[in-house]
Design a protein around this motif. Structure first.
Motif: not given
Length: 286
Positions: A227-241
């Motif tokens: 459920t968290y993964a389904a609603g997580c806008s971070t997934l699929g993006l290029t990110v800087r950690a």
């Protein structure tokens, strides 16, 4: 007749009436339920600090204590960032939890709270929420995601966690702390009545916490991970950690692992599970 000064102050902004503490208690405190006490204070520095102090002073304080403030003057987010807003413009609260699950699974509590807040408030407010890993709640304002809420979980003693939640409800554009912030009002929510919003949030948190605890903290068996993964806008993006110690890495956010960590794949093909740090959304993954 001129109303007393205190009453005039509480009702000075008719768009922001005070919370109805007796009605909230009647709705949320029930035998066998998670919530055992609920207190609303006019103003405080930080509900997390206050509830943590109360728990430390009374080790027998039962799980399910809820502290709500009409105003927070020294609210804290992750990395000790400040969180302030005008009186009665949002939901500012902390809850005491004492999870009887393996302590190595307690790291899921901020993510669980995010899922609970997003699902409960989406129904009650009629707004579309997204989650930014690990603890931000986003709404769409003018076609872009903006932060409207945050979560801070802090360990208390050996058996407790205080989870703080802050949600911008009626903040206007000229009241935003930063241009990237948002509110339910700016997201054109169908309701900004804080009483039903708070009830929906706490009932959703009770549900998700109960499911997670019944599964002994297993994020898969409780459906929390998916459920968290389904609603997580971070997934699929290029990110800087931006990691502790000043290090940073850039890659595509590809998954939430079984420990609640964000998995980032760097251009060399290596997967990096990240348990702590700031995540900056850059652009859709290629």
């Amino acid at each position: 007749m001129t109303p007393p000064a205190a009453a005039e102050g509480r009702w000075s902004d008719l768009d922001r009436p005070p919370l109805n503490e007796p009605a909230l208690r009647r709705a949320l405190l029930r035998p066998g339920g998670l919530w055992t006490s609920l207190d609303v204070v006019e103003s405080t520095g930080s509900t997390n600090s206050d509830l943590a102090a109360r728990a430390a002073a009374a080790p027998g304080l039962p799980e399910g204590a809820v502290l709500v403030a009409e105003e927070q003057t020294s609210g804290r987010g992750r990395l000790d960032r400040s969180w302030t807003a005008p009186p009665r413009s949002g939901l500012f609260l902390s809850v005491l939890l004492k999870p009887d699950v393996p302590v190595e699974r307690w790291g899921w509590l901020p993510l669980l709270t995010g899922v609970a807040a997003a699902t409960g408030l989406a129904r009650a407010a009629g707004a579309d929420f997204a989650l930014k890993w690990p603890n931000d709640l986003l709404v769409k304002v003018g076609g872009e995601h903006r932060k409207t809420g945050g979560i801070l979980a802090e360990r208390i003693g050996n058996d407790g966690v205080v989870v703080g939640i802050g949600i911008n409800v009626t903040l206007r554009e000229d009241e935003l702390p930063v241009p990237q912030a948002g509110s339910l009002a700016l997201a054109d929510a169908i309701s900004t009545d804080r009483d039903p919003l708070l009830r929906a949030l706490l009932r959703s948190l009770e549900h998700w916490y109960g499911e997670w605890r019944a599964a002994n903290g297993d994020p898969h068996a409780s459906r929390l991970q998916e459920t968290y993964a389904a609603g997580c806008s971070t997934l699929g993006l290029t990110v800087r950690a931006e990691l502790p110690g000043g290090q940073a890495l850039t890659g595509e956010a590809v998954a939430i692992d079984g420990d609640g960590r964000l998995v980032v794949t760097t251009p060399d093909g290596k997967d990096h599970p990240i348990g702590a740090g700031d995540i900056v959304h850059l652009r859709p993954g290629g």
